[in-house]
Motif scaffolding. Structure first.
Motif, PDB file in Angstrom:
ATOM      1  N   GLU A 291       0.786  -1.235   0.000  1.00 46.07           N
ATOM      2  CA  GLU A 291       0.000   0.000   0.000  1.00 46.07           C
ATOM      3  C   GLU A 291       0.814   1.280   0.000  1.00 46.07           C
ATOM      4  O   GLU A 291       0.313   2.311   0.464  1.00 46.07           O
ATOM      5  CB  GLU A 291      -0.924  -0.005   1.223  1.00 46.07           C
ATOM      6  N   HIS A 324      -8.552  -3.242  -0.733  1.00 45.07           N
ATOM      7  CA  HIS A 324      -7.762  -3.415   0.498  1.00 45.07           C
ATOM      8  C   HIS A 324      -6.637  -2.369   0.558  1.00 45.07           C
ATOM      9  O   HIS A 324      -6.471  -1.667   1.552  1.00 45.07           O
ATOM     10  CB  HIS A 324      -7.197  -4.835   0.521  1.00 45.07           C
ATOM     11  N   GLU A 325      -5.890  -2.266  -0.540  1.00 42.23           N
ATOM     12  CA  GLU A 325      -4.746  -1.333  -0.534  1.00 42.23           C
ATOM     13  C   GLU A 325      -5.232   0.120  -0.468  1.00 42.23           C
ATOM     14  O   GLU A 325      -4.573   0.965   0.135  1.00 42.23           O
ATOM     15  CB  GLU A 325      -3.866  -1.555  -1.770  1.00 42.23           C
ATOM     16  N   HIS A 328      -6.014   1.177   3.041  1.00 39.83           N
ATOM     17  CA  HIS A 328      -4.791   1.521   3.787  1.00 39.83           C
ATOM     18  C   HIS A 328      -4.381   2.986   3.608  1.00 39.83           C
ATOM     19  O   HIS A 328      -3.660   3.521   4.441  1.00 39.83           O
ATOM     20  CB  HIS A 328      -3.619   0.672   3.283  1.00 39.83           C
ATOM     21  N   GLU A 347      -4.159  -4.061   9.098  1.00 41.35           N
ATOM     22  CA  GLU A 347      -4.531  -5.170   8.225  1.00 41.35           C
ATOM     23  C   GLU A 347      -5.952  -5.671   8.434  1.00 41.35           C
ATOM     24  O   GLU A 347      -6.657  -5.961   7.471  1.00 41.35           O
ATOM     25  CB  GLU A 347      -3.526  -6.320   8.388  1.00 41.35           C
ATOM     26  N   TYR A 410      -4.892 -10.286   9.880  1.00 41.21           N
ATOM     27  CA  TYR A 410      -5.776  -9.889   8.785  1.00 41.21           C
ATOM     28  C   TYR A 410      -7.213 -10.342   9.051  1.00 41.21           C
ATOM     29  O   TYR A 410      -8.129  -9.548   9.115  1.00 41.21           O
ATOM     30  CB  TYR A 410      -5.312 -10.522   7.461  1.00 41.21           C
TER      31      TYR A 410
HETATM   32 ZN   LIG Z   1      -2.800  -4.807   3.947  1.00 40.79          ZN
END
Ligand SMILES: [Zn+2]
Length: 883
Positions: A291, A324-325, A328, A347, A410
């Motif tokens: 990220e 997801h990224e 972040h 995470e 995660y």
């Molecule tokens: Zn991550």
């Protein structure tokens, strides 16, 4: 002055931190990767880079010693400028290899508050380990092999690229300059502000100053790219960088990226703070994606979508990884964890938020069901081991960090967040998050900071409730019993996969439904070890289902008659998909651990014969694999009965799905078809194998003639039933394909070849010809081989240990952990467990202690299950199959 003993002063909570009396405020960093020496690198020689860093320091306490992180760097010139005028050369430079630091001693002390600027020239080495500043190999259109220079710093490898204060809480601003061959492109976190040529004819590219940020989020890339571009509703440019002439493969990710940025800007209530967002496809990549603020790097398979060749599965994963990224960029980059102990804040959060975004973008995908069947399921599986760890895990030094990038940080992190968001209501949770993000903007935060903010916003005792979930290892098993008055009694204790009794107590967010009013979810908190449910099982109540909608992080066991009633309810369609899924998950885990006879779990499986929900099948198929591993690996008789049973259950759904995609069919149906057909191939259904082989022949003739989702089934059938001819054909396909996803598809089936000699040859070939980041696929595919595959992989691991260690060992990422998991995950006997233990006792590997312990424990759980329940399942299967 010695450098080694000043660590004693800086151990805070036992953490190895740099001395805090000096802090960097601003870095000017210049890096020049010497990529023109590619030919030397092809021959295996080193590729170097030259660097210079100028750091403006803040002196908080008078000192003549500056200690900072540096790994594998040679400092060639060091001095300080004192009060803007006086040059002070360094008097001693001493490296501490273990702590990955360098200490610079100066002849005179720098007083607190004085202005000091540190200058360092250094030389580093562009490694091939996919961490730090590394080289990634690619081929140009003309077939020439070249290298790009790229970075992967999380968690602790920025120190391999330049000397720095490499801790997440030591934030600073950065101005980056990259020097590159004239024909290359340079990328970093920020926009380019100038591009000039130096006397050597090289490009000198300067980037805008970053906001204040952590070192692990920096990125520097020198390579050759094409890109496509689009804009968010706020006018933010978003680009996808790919290999030359492949930019069109970035369309899907670009579209998802733009829409997700719009969504998160709204959801977090804070605009994305950088001037641009780049996604970059990197050929050699150790994890999934990274990220880096403003410039996210991806394993190319997880970014590129080719409409002609990409499967529905990869398309779904690309959407999730992009989301997801992007999550972040706020959670992690803007507000950063104070220390790696709180890694889960980054995470767990990004994992949860990715589902939120993908659900918003593609509501018909119904991804929250997939959350339960994949993310939630894998969290509960790992966390049922005695060797698991709490979400907030004690991290002391660099080598401790890599191991915690696992399903606990995660997936359990994300599951606990989902549970809390359901408990608080999503809107109240969102409000709390917005307050939290605003409060810690550009700063660092701990888990407790988040709980405190959510508590203030919601008025609920979040700190007390949630600390139990993040600081204790494991999760509860809720046992439901009936007392003489026919009232339900609930008891909680920690659930362990080995079935042993354990302590532990949580505040359990109970939600349950009963058959007389299945749409009315009843909620309450359970705080003690035992409670009455205050619900009498009346005549009208045939069943009770606890953990409605599967939002709580716990398992539930019922009295036998309730299990039977729930089986009936599943069969009759009285339960929602999430609840059916929950029953399937819990019954299987309970059977595996000895809390429930396996025959009860098998009975429940029979209720799913008419199931059409993708998420339920994902769990059922994973349970089939678990049964097959435990009872079928070393027991031919059991294996045959199980295969017959599985095929019997699967045939209904298989004929409903057919082999042809229907126009406008649901996304989940396209995902389900290959999974079901693949399972029938694995369990030796001759009819399915025959059709799959025909598809393979068609595929060989014309690769575009077979549906993208069915190619894996066709190839798996051909290889697992075939010989040298099929094996060579798939290997040849590997060589001709250009899309990495298609190459990986070949790797995923090659290991299934029945001939053990060919199987071993496959690994040797993969070692030499496959990208190091993709080698794991070859290992996993051999582990899935029904003909002694697990043993072959384990043997390979032992006999090639030094080579594996050499290639993956020094990597700061978790590739070695993955390797250990891949080579032990399909072992199933007590002897296997003993062998693994002995091998790693003789070959100890720092930073992998926990994963080794977990692997051994997993094997023992599987072996005990076989010993305990073999007779139970044999008699049940015989009866079932003969009826
Ligand atoms: Zn991550």
């Amino acid at each position: 002055m010695s450098t080694n003993n000043n660590w004693q002063e800086t151990l805070k909570d036992g953490r190895h931190l740099l001395p805090s009396h000096i802090r960097p405020e601003h870095y000017q960093l210049t890096l020049e990767p010497l990529l023109e020496n590619s030919e030397a690198a092809i021959e295996g020689k080193d590729l170097n880079f030259l660097g210079n860093v100028v750091v403006r320091l803040k002196i908080l306490q008078t000192t003549n010693l500056i200690t900072l992180h540096s790994k594998d760097l040679e400092l060639t010139k060091v001095y300080c400028i004192f009060n803007s005028s006086e040059t002070v050369p360094v008097s001693d430079v001493s490296y501490d290899k273990e702590q990955q630091t360098v200490s610079l001693e100066f002849p005179k002390p720098f007083e607190a508050s004085s202005e000091v600027t540190l200058y360092i020239d250094f030389i580093g080495f562009l490694n091939d380990k996919m961490v730090g500043f590394y080289r990634a190999k690619y081929r140009t259109k003309d077939g020439e092999t070249r290298f790009m220079a790229t970075t992967h710093f999380e968690p602790t490898d920025a120190r391999c690229a330049f000397p720095c204060w490499d801790e997440p809480a030591v934030k600073a601003t950065f101005e980056v300059t990259l020097i590159a061959p004239a024909d290359r492109d340079c990328l970093s976190n920020m926009n380019v502000i100038s591009e000039q040529y130096n006397d050597a004819g090289k490009k000198v590219v300067r980037f805008e100053k970053t906001p204040i940020m952590s070192t692990y989020l920096l990125v520097f890339i020198v390579g050759e790219f094409d890109y496509i571009e689009g804009y968010t509703t706020n006018g933010l440019p978003v680009r996808v960088y790919t290999a030359k002439e492949s930019a069109h493969l970035g369309e899907f990710a670009l579209n998802v990226g733009i829409r997700t940025l719009n969504f998160f800007t709204d959801f977090f209530g804070i605009p994305y703070p950088l001037p641009k967002m780049d996604f970059v496809a990197i050929p050699d990549f150790g994890s999934g994606a990274m990220e880096n603020w403003g410039c996210i790097t991806f394993r190319d398979m997880l970014l590129l979508v080719d409409p002609m060749n990409t499967s529905s599965e990869i398309r779904t994963i690309v959407a999730e990884v992009v989301a997801h990224e992007l999550a972040h960029q706020w959670f992690g980059n803007l507000v950063t964890m104070e220390w790696w102990t709180h890694l889960w804040l980054n995470e767990g959060f990004a994992t949860w938020a990715a589902y939120l975004a993908v659900d918003h973008l593609f509501p018909d995908w119904e991804v929250w069901k997939d959350f339960v069947s994949s993310t939630f399921a894998s969290a509960l599986k790992l966390d049922s081991l005695a060797s698991s760890h709490p979400i907030e895990v004690d991290v002391k030094k660099a080598s401790d960090v890599n191991e915690i990038f696992d399903a606990i940080s995660y997936n359990k992190g994300a599951s606990v967040i989902r549970m809390l968001a359901d408990h608080m209501s999503l809107s109240s949770f969102q409000q709390g998050l917005q307050v939290y993000l605003k409060q810690f903007l550009y700063k660092n935060a701990t888990t407790n900071d988040l709980w405190k903010t959510l508590e203030q916003v919601s008025g609920k005792p979040i700190v007390r409730i949630m600390s139990l979930w993040t600081r204790q290892t494991g999760y509860p098993l809720i046992e439901i019993k009936l007392n003489e008055k026919k009232e339900f009694i609930l008891e909680q204790k920690r659930f362990l996969a080995n079935g042993k009794p354990a302590g532990g107590q949580w505040t359990v967010m109970l939600r349950y439904i009963v058959s007389s009013s299945p749409s009315q979810v009843k909620c309450r908190l359970m705080e003690g070890p035992q409670e009455e449910l205050n619900h009498v099982l009346g005549k009208q109540d045939k069943w009770l289902k606890v953990n409605a909608y599967q939002s709580g992080v716990y398992r539930v066991n019922y009295p036998q008659f309730v299990w039977e009633a729930l089986s009936e309810a599943t069969k009759n369609g009285e339960l929602d998909a999430m609840d059916r899924l929950g029953l399937s998950m819990d019954s299987f885990a309970l059977a595996r651990s000895g809390f429930l006879p396996t025959s009860t779990a098998l009975l429940l499986i029979c209720s799913f014969k008419d199931e059409t929900e993708y998420a339920c099948w994902v769990n059922l198929l994973s349970n089939f694999e678990g049964l097959s591993l435990a009872f079928g690996t070393n027991d031919e008789h059991c294996s045959q009965l199980l295969n017959r049973f599985f095929c019997h259950i699967l045939r209904g759904i298989a004929s409903q799905l057919g082999w042809k995609r229907k126009e406008d069919e649901q996304h989940s149906i396209s995902l389900l078809r290959p999974k079901v057909l693949q399972a029938l191939v694995d369990y030796q259904d001759s009819h399915t194998i025959e059709i799959a082989k025909k598809h393979f022949n068609k595929y060989v003739e014309d690769p575009n003639s077979v549906d993208t989702d069915l190619r894996i089934v066709a190839m798996a059938a051909a290889v697992s039933q075939g010989g040298r001819e099929e094996y060579e054909k798939v290997k040849e396909m590997y060589e001709t394909f250009t899309l990495n996803e298609e190459k990986v598809r070949c790797l995923r089936v090659l290991g299934r070849i029945p001939d053990p000699q060919l199987a071993e040859k496959m690994l040797d070939w993969s070692w030499k010809h496959v990208r190091p980041g993709d080698f794991m696929f070859a290992l996993y595919s051999l582990a899935m081989n029904r003909h002694k595959g697990p043993q072959l992989v384990w043997h390979y691991m032992q006999t090639h240990w030094n080579d594996l260690l050499e290639r993956y060992g020094n990597g700061g990422n978790h590739m070695l952990s993955n390797l250990i998991r891949a080579s032990t995950s399909r072992l199933s006997s007590k002897e296997d467990a003993q062998q693994v233990e002995t091998f790693f006792h003789e070959n100890q590997v720092e930073g992998c202690e926990r994963i080794i312990e977990q692997s051994i424990e997993e094997i023992n759980v599987v072996a005990s299950w076989y010993q305990r329940d073999r007779e139970n399942i044999l008699s049940w299967l015989n009866k079932y199959l003969n009826e």
